[in-house]
Design an enzyme around this catalytic site. Structure first.
Site, PDB file in Angstrom:
ATOM      1  N   ASP A  11      -5.937   2.200  -2.838  1.00  0.00           N
ATOM      2  CA  ASP A  11      -4.877   1.334  -2.363  1.00  0.00           C
ATOM      3  C   ASP A  11      -4.149   2.124  -1.259  1.00  0.00           C
ATOM      4  O   ASP A  11      -4.224   3.357  -1.222  1.00  0.00           O
ATOM      5  CB  ASP A  11      -3.943   1.045  -3.544  1.00  0.00           C
ATOM      6  CG  ASP A  11      -2.704   0.308  -3.132  1.00  0.00           C
ATOM      7  OD1 ASP A  11      -2.824  -0.765  -2.554  1.00  0.00           O
ATOM      8  OD2 ASP A  11      -1.606   0.832  -3.393  1.00  0.00           O
ATOM      9  N   ASP A  13      -0.567   1.255   0.439  1.00  0.00           N
ATOM     10  CA  ASP A  13       0.891   1.310   0.268  1.00  0.00           C
ATOM     11  C   ASP A  13       1.256   1.830  -1.123  1.00  0.00           C
ATOM     12  O   ASP A  13       0.906   1.205  -2.130  1.00  0.00           O
ATOM     13  CB  ASP A  13       1.420  -0.122   0.470  1.00  0.00           C
ATOM     14  CG  ASP A  13       2.868  -0.287   0.088  1.00  0.00           C
ATOM     15  OD1 ASP A  13       3.707   0.360   0.721  1.00  0.00           O
ATOM     16  OD2 ASP A  13       3.155  -1.069  -0.838  1.00  0.00           O
ATOM     17  N   GLY A  48       1.469  -4.699  -3.972  1.00  0.00           N
ATOM     18  CA  GLY A  48       0.079  -5.172  -3.993  1.00  0.00           C
ATOM     19  C   GLY A  48      -0.098  -6.663  -3.755  1.00  0.00           C
ATOM     20  O   GLY A  48      -1.216  -7.122  -3.569  1.00  0.00           O
ATOM     21  N   ASN A 120      -1.480  -4.906   7.869  1.00  0.00           N
ATOM     22  CA  ASN A 120      -1.096  -3.813   8.778  1.00  0.00           C
ATOM     23  C   ASN A 120      -1.868  -2.529   8.491  1.00  0.00           C
ATOM     24  O   ASN A 120      -1.537  -1.472   9.032  1.00  0.00           O
ATOM     25  CB  ASN A 120       0.411  -3.547   8.647  1.00  0.00           C
ATOM     26  CG  ASN A 120       1.245  -4.712   9.154  1.00  0.00           C
ATOM     27  OD1 ASN A 120       1.184  -5.058  10.330  1.00  0.00           O
ATOM     28  ND2 ASN A 120       2.015  -5.343   8.268  1.00  0.00           N
TER      29      ASN A 120
END
Ligand code: B16
Ligand code: MG
Length: 214
Positions: A11, A13, A48, A120
């Site tokens: 993941d 972030d 998420g 992003n």
């Protein structure tokens, strides 16, 4: 405990970097402008999940109802604030622990990829100096269903050509742990509401703890 795996899907972030604080600041600015209560506990529920799903969670406390056009404009406003904050990021925002652990995992022969809900992702990886590092990236631009749906992790595994059962996923979000398990992968929880959520296969003590279990 040791896990026999061929690939690690990260993941972004809250795991590779701490853009979660920028998401919070950007959503807080929007919520304050609209007069909607928002705090860090509510922010944890946004980990998420997609931008529009995050907005819907924030609007649960709104007294007004908004049109779809207004909601689109709010999401754009938040993303503009968020991207302004991201512009300040640099390779200095990548910790030595993350950098060294990624390099060591690569030395050990693991395929390394990203599975992030964020649209992003590529911009953030570029800011961190990791634009070319990963073997594959699956992100918010590749999927129609965000976590807890397994789509982003299954896409990431397919891009590196590794069977989901041979992949470990590292996540800070409960929604991400749920997604990894739904995809038939091993779920490793780091920080956030992932740790202790009850669905993870292992709670990591730190990012470098990966080197003890893989
Ligand atoms: P964007 P991850 C997720 O990233 C964030 O945790 C979540 O808070 C955010 O809403 C989502 O990306 C979408 O991000 O607005 O940049 O497209 O944790 O899956 O790496
Ligand atoms: Mg995350």
């Amino acid at each position: 405990m040791k896990f026999e795996k061929k690939a690690v899907i990260f993941d972004l972030d809250g795991v590779i970097c701490f853009t979660d604080k920028y998401h919070y600041q950007a959503w807080k600015a929007l919520a304050d402008r609209l007069g909607i209560y928002f705090d860090e506990k509510i922010n944890d529920r946004l980990r998420g999940v997609s931008r529009m799903a995050s907005l819907e969670i924030i609007l649960e406390r709104a007294t007004e109802t908004y049109t779809e056009e207004q909601k689109e404009a709010f999401a754009t406003e938040k993303n503009d604030t968020y991207r302004d904050l991201l512009k300040n990021m640099s390779p200095a925002d990548l910790t030595d622990e993350v950098k060294d652990t990624l390099n060591e995992l690569r030395n050990r022969g693991y395929k390394l990829s990203i599975g992030s809900s964020s649209k992003n992702t590529k911009f953030i990886l570029g800011q961190l100096g990791l634009g070319d590092f990963f073997d594959a990236i699956a992100d918010g631009t590749d999927i129609t269903h965000s976590k807890p749906d397994p789509e982003v992790f299954l896409k990431s595994a397919a891009k590196i050509g590794i069977d989901p059962a041979d992949c470990a996923v590292v996540e800070d979000a409960k929604a991400g742990i749920e997604a990894a398990k739904a995809g038939g992968m091993t779920a490793l929880a780091l920080f956030g509401d992932a740790k202790g959520c009850g669905m993870e296969d292992y709670d990591l003590t730190s990012f470098s703890d990966l080197l003890n279990i893989l």
